[in-house]
Enzyme design. Structure first.
Site, PDB file in Angstrom:
ATOM      1  N   ASP A 117       0.841  -1.203   0.000  1.00 56.71           N
ATOM      2  CA  ASP A 117       0.000   0.000   0.000  1.00 56.71           C
ATOM      3  C   ASP A 117       0.876   1.253   0.000  1.00 56.71           C
ATOM      4  O   ASP A 117       1.715   1.413   0.885  1.00 56.71           O
ATOM      5  CB  ASP A 117      -0.905  -0.005   1.235  1.00 56.71           C
ATOM      6  CG  ASP A 117      -1.877  -1.184   1.219  1.00 56.71           C
ATOM      7  OD1 ASP A 117      -2.270  -1.596   0.109  1.00 56.71           O
ATOM      8  OD2 ASP A 117      -2.235  -1.694   2.298  1.00 56.71           O
ATOM      9  N   LYS A 121      -0.980   9.678   1.852  1.00 58.14           N
ATOM     10  CA  LYS A 121      -0.988  10.846   2.745  1.00 58.14           C
ATOM     11  C   LYS A 121       0.340  10.944   3.481  1.00 58.14           C
ATOM     12  O   LYS A 121       0.821   9.978   4.054  1.00 58.14           O
ATOM     13  CB  LYS A 121      -2.135  10.721   3.759  1.00 58.14           C
ATOM     14  CG  LYS A 121      -3.498  10.908   3.136  1.00 58.14           C
ATOM     15  CD  LYS A 121      -4.373  11.799   4.016  1.00 58.14           C
ATOM     16  CE  LYS A 121      -5.618  12.255   3.271  1.00 58.14           C
ATOM     17  NZ  LYS A 121      -6.536  11.131   2.988  1.00 58.14           N
TER      18      LYS A 121
HETATM   19  N1  SAH Z   1       0.832  -8.541  -3.166  1.00 62.47           N
HETATM   20  C1  SAH Z   1      -0.482  -8.548  -3.796  1.00 62.47           C
HETATM   21  C2  SAH Z   1      -1.471  -7.603  -3.099  1.00 62.47           C
HETATM   22  C3  SAH Z   1      -1.050  -6.144  -3.100  1.00 62.47           C
HETATM   23  S1  SAH Z   1      -2.199  -5.094  -2.234  1.00 62.47           S
HETATM   24  C4  SAH Z   1      -0.342  -8.215  -5.259  1.00 62.47           C
HETATM   25  O1  SAH Z   1       0.712  -7.718  -5.664  1.00 62.47           O
HETATM   26  O2  SAH Z   1      -1.277  -8.454  -6.027  1.00 62.47           O
HETATM   27  C5  SAH Z   1      -1.402  -4.915  -0.677  1.00 62.47           C
HETATM   28  C6  SAH Z   1      -1.820  -6.020   0.307  1.00 62.47           C
HETATM   29  O3  SAH Z   1      -1.011  -5.895   1.443  1.00 62.47           O
HETATM   30  C7  SAH Z   1      -3.267  -5.910   0.772  1.00 62.47           C
HETATM   31  O4  SAH Z   1      -3.876  -7.165   0.601  1.00 62.47           O
HETATM   32  C8  SAH Z   1      -3.154  -5.542   2.252  1.00 62.47           C
HETATM   33  O5  SAH Z   1      -4.176  -6.119   3.042  1.00 62.47           O
HETATM   34  C9  SAH Z   1      -1.799  -6.102   2.612  1.00 62.47           C
HETATM   35  N2  SAH Z   1      -1.076  -5.429   3.686  1.00 62.47           N
HETATM   36  C10 SAH Z   1      -0.793  -4.121   3.802  1.00 62.47           C
HETATM   37  N3  SAH Z   1      -0.038  -3.870   4.877  1.00 62.47           N
HETATM   38  C11 SAH Z   1       0.196  -5.075   5.456  1.00 62.47           C
HETATM   39  C12 SAH Z   1       0.918  -5.487   6.611  1.00 62.47           C
HETATM   40  N4  SAH Z   1       1.557  -4.617   7.383  1.00 62.47           N
HETATM   41  N5  SAH Z   1       0.941  -6.799   6.911  1.00 62.47           N
HETATM   42  C13 SAH Z   1       0.281  -7.698   6.136  1.00 62.47           C
HETATM   43  N6  SAH Z   1      -0.416  -7.360   5.036  1.00 62.47           N
HETATM   44  C14 SAH Z   1      -0.456  -6.070   4.704  1.00 62.47           C
END
Ligand code: SAH
Length: 225
Positions: A117, A121
């Protein structure tokens, strides 16, 4: 409604108990027992598991820990592992915080961050998975040659992460700002769900491989904080 959905999810999880670790701090220092001595790699945010299921199939000599904070998407990932009958993937259905709570120093061989993610912000920057303090903590749990492989389509997030790498006193071992156009880098690339989606929309996929680099003695430095 929410209650019922959660109950439903919990009952679906029952079928995957053998793949799940709910209390990762209890495994600290013991992941190699779980992996049967195989090197352990982790993916933070595995989403629906396209990447980890392909990688685990390709590398049976390694063990993978898929961490995902969203339990419904992780369910899809566990289904894929079951369909392929893979025994070298373990799931942790929790948001990852400080990895040193879960892993002992040098216990991990590699970390994958795929389309993390971007948290656009500004005041959220410390929660981005490539924030300098997080990168430093990754290199405490990574072994001597361990790397972090980071992919994203998001240009701002990518360039910020490159700067964070320098700020953490780590090295970029390999970098491409258009992975799919680089035949050598693309050859063994495993496309993730987000990667397929955003490259389909014309976004260029960026990838950085982060390591300690050549500098001698750096490992000690990170261990001592
Ligand atoms: N890796 C996948 C999904 C990307 S979206 C792809 O490339 O298609 C990012 C994902 O990370 C989301 O599913 C979200 O729930 C997860 N995520 C974000 N921060 C996280 C954290 N600290 N620990 C575990 N999962 C996390």
């Amino acid at each position: 409604m929410r209650q019922r959905r959660l109950k439903n999810l919990e009952s679906k999880y029952e079928a995957y108990e053998d793949l799940l670790i709910y209390e990762p701090p209890q495994m600290k220092g013991r992941w190699r027992e779980l992996s049967g001595g195989r090197p352990v790699f982790i993916e933070i945010g595995c989403g629906k598991g396209k990447f980890i299921s392909e990688l685990a199939g390709r590398e049976p000599e390694n063990h993978f820990i898929a961490i995902e904070g969203n339990m419904s998407v992780m369910l899809r990932a566990m289904e894929k592992i079951r369909e392929k009958d893979l025994t070298n993937v373990t799931f942790v259905p929790t948001h990852a915080g400080d990895l040193t709570d879960w892993f002992a120093d040098g216990e991990i061989s590699g970390i994958y961050l795929n389309f993390s993610d971007p948290l656009p912000k500004n005041y959220w920057y410390k929660r981005r998975l490539t924030y300098r303090e997080r990168l430093r903590s990754y290199f405490r749990v990574l072994d001597r040659n361990g790397t972090v492989v980071f992919k994203t389509d998001n240009t701002g997030f990518f360039e910020w992460s490159v700067l964070e790498t320098a700020a953490a006193d780590l090295r970029i071992l390999d970098l491409t700002r258009d992975l799919h156009a680089d035949p050598e880098a693309a050859a063994d690339n495993i496309e993730t769900e987000y990667e397929a989606k955003y490259s389909g929309l014309g976004e260029k996929i960026k990838r950085a491989v982060i390591g300690r680099g050549e500098a001698a003695g750096t490992e000690e430095k990170y261990r001592n904080g």
